[in-house]
Motif scaffolding. Structure first.
Motif, PDB file in Angstrom:
ATOM      1  N   LEU A  49      45.543  -7.362  31.291  1.00  9.54           N
ATOM      2  CA  LEU A  49      44.760  -7.325  30.058  1.00  9.54           C
ATOM      3  C   LEU A  49      44.652  -8.729  29.477  1.00  9.54           C
ATOM      4  O   LEU A  49      45.664  -9.407  29.281  1.00  9.54           O
ATOM      5  CB  LEU A  49      45.426  -6.394  29.043  1.00  9.54           C
ATOM      6  CG  LEU A  49      44.859  -6.403  27.616  1.00  9.54           C
ATOM      7  CD1 LEU A  49      43.427  -5.858  27.601  1.00  9.54           C
ATOM      8  CD2 LEU A  49      45.749  -5.579  26.683  1.00  9.54           C
ATOM      9  N   LEU A  50      43.430  -9.167  29.165  1.00 12.08           N
ATOM     10  CA  LEU A  50      43.181 -10.406  28.451  1.00 12.08           C
ATOM     11  C   LEU A  50      42.638 -10.063  27.072  1.00 12.08           C
ATOM     12  O   LEU A  50      41.682  -9.297  26.950  1.00 12.08           O
ATOM     13  CB  LEU A  50      42.160 -11.276  29.185  1.00 12.08           C
ATOM     14  CG  LEU A  50      42.470 -11.711  30.623  1.00 12.08           C
ATOM     15  CD1 LEU A  50      41.381 -12.649  31.134  1.00 12.08           C
ATOM     16  CD2 LEU A  50      43.828 -12.375  30.712  1.00 12.08           C
ATOM     17  N   ALA A  51      43.246 -10.632  26.015  1.00 12.70           N
ATOM     18  CA  ALA A  51      42.819 -10.344  24.651  1.00 12.70           C
ATOM     19  C   ALA A  51      43.341 -11.449  23.736  1.00 12.70           C
ATOM     20  O   ALA A  51      44.065 -12.346  24.171  1.00 12.70           O
ATOM     21  CB  ALA A  51      43.331  -8.971  24.201  1.00 12.70           C
ATOM     22  N   ASP A  52      42.975 -11.386  22.463  1.00 14.93           N
ATOM     23  CA  ASP A  52      43.491 -12.345  21.495  1.00 14.93           C
ATOM     24  C   ASP A  52      45.015 -12.273  21.435  1.00 14.93           C
ATOM     25  O   ASP A  52      45.598 -11.181  21.384  1.00 14.93           O
ATOM     26  CB  ASP A  52      42.908 -12.045  20.110  1.00 14.93           C
ATOM     27  CG  ASP A  52      43.544 -12.885  19.025  1.00 14.93           C
ATOM     28  OD1 ASP A  52      43.204 -14.077  18.927  1.00 14.93           O
ATOM     29  OD2 ASP A  52      44.408 -12.349  18.307  1.00 14.93           O
ATOM     30  N   GLY A  53      45.659 -13.438  21.426  1.00 17.20           N
ATOM     31  CA  GLY A  53      47.113 -13.474  21.492  1.00 17.20           C
ATOM     32  C   GLY A  53      47.798 -12.763  20.351  1.00 17.20           C
ATOM     33  O   GLY A  53      48.860 -12.147  20.529  1.00 17.20           O
ATOM     34  N   GLY A  54      47.208 -12.808  19.167  1.00 17.71           N
ATOM     35  CA  GLY A  54      47.831 -12.173  18.014  1.00 17.71           C
ATOM     36  C   GLY A  54      47.747 -10.668  18.002  1.00 17.71           C
ATOM     37  O   GLY A  54      48.367 -10.022  17.151  1.00 17.71           O
ATOM     38  N   THR A  55      46.997 -10.095  18.943  1.00 14.74           N
ATOM     39  CA  THR A  55      46.833  -8.629  18.970  1.00 14.74           C
ATOM     40  C   THR A  55      47.532  -7.995  20.173  1.00 14.74           C
ATOM     41  O   THR A  55      47.309  -6.818  20.449  1.00 14.74           O
ATOM     42  CB  THR A  55      45.337  -8.267  19.018  1.00 14.74           C
ATOM     43  OG1 THR A  55      44.763  -8.711  20.263  1.00 14.74           O
ATOM     44  CG2 THR A  55      44.579  -8.906  17.865  1.00 14.74           C
ATOM     45  N   LEU A  56      48.352  -8.753  20.864  1.00 14.68           N
ATOM     46  CA  LEU A  56      48.952  -8.261  22.102  1.00 14.68           C
ATOM     47  C   LEU A  56      50.346  -7.654  21.916  1.00 14.68           C
ATOM     48  O   LEU A  56      51.040  -7.402  22.899  1.00 14.68           O
ATOM     49  CB  LEU A  56      49.012  -9.393  23.127  1.00 14.68           C
ATOM     50  CG  LEU A  56      47.661  -9.763  23.756  1.00 14.68           C
ATOM     51  CD1 LEU A  56      47.767 -11.069  24.538  1.00 14.68           C
ATOM     52  CD2 LEU A  56      47.157  -8.643  24.650  1.00 14.68           C
ATOM     53  N   GLY A  57      50.757  -7.404  20.679  1.00 17.22           N
ATOM     54  CA  GLY A  57      52.064  -6.810  20.443  1.00 17.22           C
ATOM     55  C   GLY A  57      52.226  -5.465  21.120  1.00 17.22           C
ATOM     56  O   GLY A  57      53.284  -5.160  21.690  1.00 17.22           O
ATOM     57  N   SER A  58      51.177  -4.640  21.092  1.00 19.45           N
ATOM     58  CA  SER A  58      51.268  -3.331  21.732  1.00 19.45           C
ATOM     59  C   SER A  58      51.379  -3.475  23.246  1.00 19.45           C
ATOM     60  O   SER A  58      52.048  -2.675  23.912  1.00 19.45           O
ATOM     61  CB  SER A  58      50.062  -2.463  21.363  1.00 19.45           C
ATOM     62  OG  SER A  58      48.848  -3.119  21.680  1.00 19.45           O
ATOM     63  N   ALA A  59      50.742  -4.497  23.820  1.00 21.23           N
ATOM     64  CA  ALA A  59      50.853  -4.722  25.262  1.00 21.23           C
ATOM     65  C   ALA A  59      52.288  -5.089  25.636  1.00 21.23           C
ATOM     66  O   ALA A  59      52.817  -4.616  26.650  1.00 21.23           O
ATOM     67  CB  ALA A  59      49.885  -5.818  25.701  1.00 21.23           C
ATOM     68  N   ARG A  60      52.914  -5.922  24.814  1.00 21.82           N
ATOM     69  CA  ARG A  60      54.315  -6.274  25.081  1.00 21.82           C
ATOM     70  C   ARG A  60      55.205  -5.048  24.959  1.00 21.82           C
ATOM     71  O   ARG A  60      56.095  -4.820  25.788  1.00 21.82           O
ATOM     72  CB  ARG A  60      54.762  -7.366  24.113  1.00 21.82           C
ATOM     73  CG  ARG A  60      54.151  -8.740  24.404  1.00 21.82           C
ATOM     74  CD  ARG A  60      54.789  -9.822  23.543  1.00 21.82           C
ATOM     75  NE  ARG A  60      54.412  -9.687  22.135  1.00 21.82           N
ATOM     76  CZ  ARG A  60      53.331 -10.239  21.600  1.00 21.82           C
ATOM     77  NH1 ARG A  60      52.505 -10.968  22.345  1.00 21.82           N
ATOM     78  NH2 ARG A  60      53.072 -10.087  20.321  1.00 21.82           N
ATOM     79  N   ALA A  61      54.969  -4.248  23.918  1.00 28.13           N
ATOM     80  CA  ALA A  61      55.811  -3.074  23.690  1.00 28.13           C
ATOM     81  C   ALA A  61      55.676  -2.037  24.801  1.00 28.13           C
ATOM     82  O   ALA A  61      56.634  -1.325  25.116  1.00 28.13           O
ATOM     83  CB  ALA A  61      55.469  -2.443  22.343  1.00 28.13           C
TER      84      ALA A  61
END
Length: 441
Positions: A49-61
């Motif tokens: 997934l590529l997206a804005d860095g500030g919105t990737l919290g759910s991807a990390r979780a």
């Protein structure tokens, strides 16, 4: 655009696939796509997934492999909203964003697409994803949380409700798509040449398959949509957050009846203190959960009936509330409706007016509020509508219907079917060809 040669039939994708997903937008754009990616991973596919860095919290979780696209969506939204919410202002904001970032996005996506078998593209990076898929000769599937496929059923969600005569509904979608394309056209074509070595495009792609993380209880699939454009249901995973209230929040929830939630997510640039002061006067005597979001904590002194909360998962919090006052973003709208509680919507820009109108038509919200009309009589009348027993009953029924939907499962199955995998539920969607032919005829 200039005509490309028709592609030969693509390969038959029968096993697990390697996929690239990209979007650019706020949390409301990234989180649903992240959840679809998690579903695809659980089905055995490899996804980046590529997206804005500030919105990737759910991807990390959720352990979704990811990388940050260049840019800062917080900064972009502040700049966009500072121009107002007219189509002209939005157009100039999009043009600025495209000029700044498209070449970097194209370069990042091109590198990430190496070895992939398809691209899922959405948000403000959609044109980038289409170009990269074309460059690699692989299929592309559009994704979105806003229904933008042309239809006679309703006008473009990016136009204010009531602007479009019904006979022009379908045309309005094409007009808005072309207006957006005009802002991205020059940067996209410069990057196509410089980064991908592709010829310029002259018109937007309009017939790529589209999957929407939208509830059919809110927007039924229009009868005049192509078969490969599908409303899947909200992209969410059951019990995916593992969230429980912090002790202070739990104590507040336990201390009285379900509170009213007030929050405007990524909206900023409005007169925060004036809006919140008016809403808190309207809610005097009621318990309130205030989520400041990007607008920040208000400068005004908050009464004792107000508890301030940070970032919390809406799908877990909203069922604990009695009413949700929000900006009308697609994700927030879906979470409020799925929770079975009424809404009061104060839209600020873009598709938020569409969702406010949709909830009012469904009878689960009063007419849209305005940050420019904050007189107590108007607000009190809206609150009375939201708290009416009939509105609450309709909201409860809507939540029960949405609870039966599994948008991620439908989306995962649709991706497989579109890419030629055998259907497992008796349905069929035609496999798609490579992106090279996906242009406006």
């Amino acid at each position: 655009m200039s005509r490309f040669t028709e592609p030969s039939p693509g390969p038959c994708y029968t096993g697990h696939m390697r996929l690239l997903a990209l979007t650019y937008g706020t949390e409301g754009d990234t989180r649903p796509l992240t959840l679809l990616c998690r579903g695809l991973i659980d089905a055995g596919h490899q996804v980046l997934l590529l997206a804005d860095g500030g919105t990737l919290g759910s991807a990390r979780a959720l352990d979704v492999p990811h990388a940050a696209l260049q840019g800062d969506i917080h900064e972009e939204v502040v700049a966009l909203l500072s121009r107002g919410n007219s189509p002209r202002a939005a157009s100039s904001g999009l043009a600025r964003m495209a000029r700044r970032h498209v070449a970097d996005w194209m370069r990042q996506a091109d590198q990430a697409a190496s070895g992939c078998e398809a691209v899922l593209a959405g948000g403000l990076a959609a044109f980038v994803g289409l170009s990269v898929a074309e460059r690699h000769g692989i299929p592309v599937i559009g994704t979105g949380m806003i229904p933008i496929t042309p239809t006679r059923a309703f006008p473009s969600p990016f136009l204010p409700p009531g602007w479009t005569p019904p006979p022009l509904n379908r045309l309005s979608h094409r007009v808005v798509t072309r207006l957006i394309w005009q802002q991205f056209r020059a940067p996209i074509n410069q990057a196509r040449r410089a980064v991908l070595g592709l010829p310029p495009a002259t018109t937007p792609w309009i017939d790529a398959p589209m999957l929407y993380g939208v509830s059919p209880s809110l927007v039924a699939t229009p009868a005049d949509w192509p078969a490969d454009h599908r409303v899947c249901g909200q992209w969410r995973l059951p019990d995916s957050t593992g969230w429980s209230p912090a002790p202070a929040l739990q104590a507040f929830l336990d201390a009285g009846p379900p509170p009213v939630y007030v929050g405007f997510g990524s909206m900023t640039g409005f007169d925060r203190d004036a809006v919140l002061s008016a809403l808190l006067r309207m809610l005097e005597g009621r318990r309130v959960l205030l989520s400041p979001g990007w607008s920040g904590t208000p400068a005004l002194a908050l009464p004792g009936n107000v508890h301030v909360v940070g970032a919390v998962p809406h799908e877990a919090l909203f069922p604990l509330t009695s009413l949700v006052i929000h900006h009308g973003g697609s994700g927030t709208t879906h979470s409020a409706c799925r929770a079975g509680v009424p809404s009061m919507v104060m839209p600020f820009a873009a598709d938020q007016f569409f969702w406010a109108d949709r909830l009012h038509r469904l009878g689960v919200a009063p007419p849209a509020l305005s940050p420019r009309r904050l007189d107590s009589q108007r607000l009190s009348a809206a609150l009375a509508v939201a708290e009416h027993p009939d509105v609450r009953a309709r909201a409860t029924a809507l939540g029960r219907r949405m609870a039966t939907e599994d948008g991620v499962a439908i989306g995962v199955a649709a991706v497989g079917q579109l890419l030629g995998q055998p259907a497992t539920n008796g349905s069929a969607m035609a496999p798609i060809a490579s992106a090279r032919s996906r242009s406006d005829p």
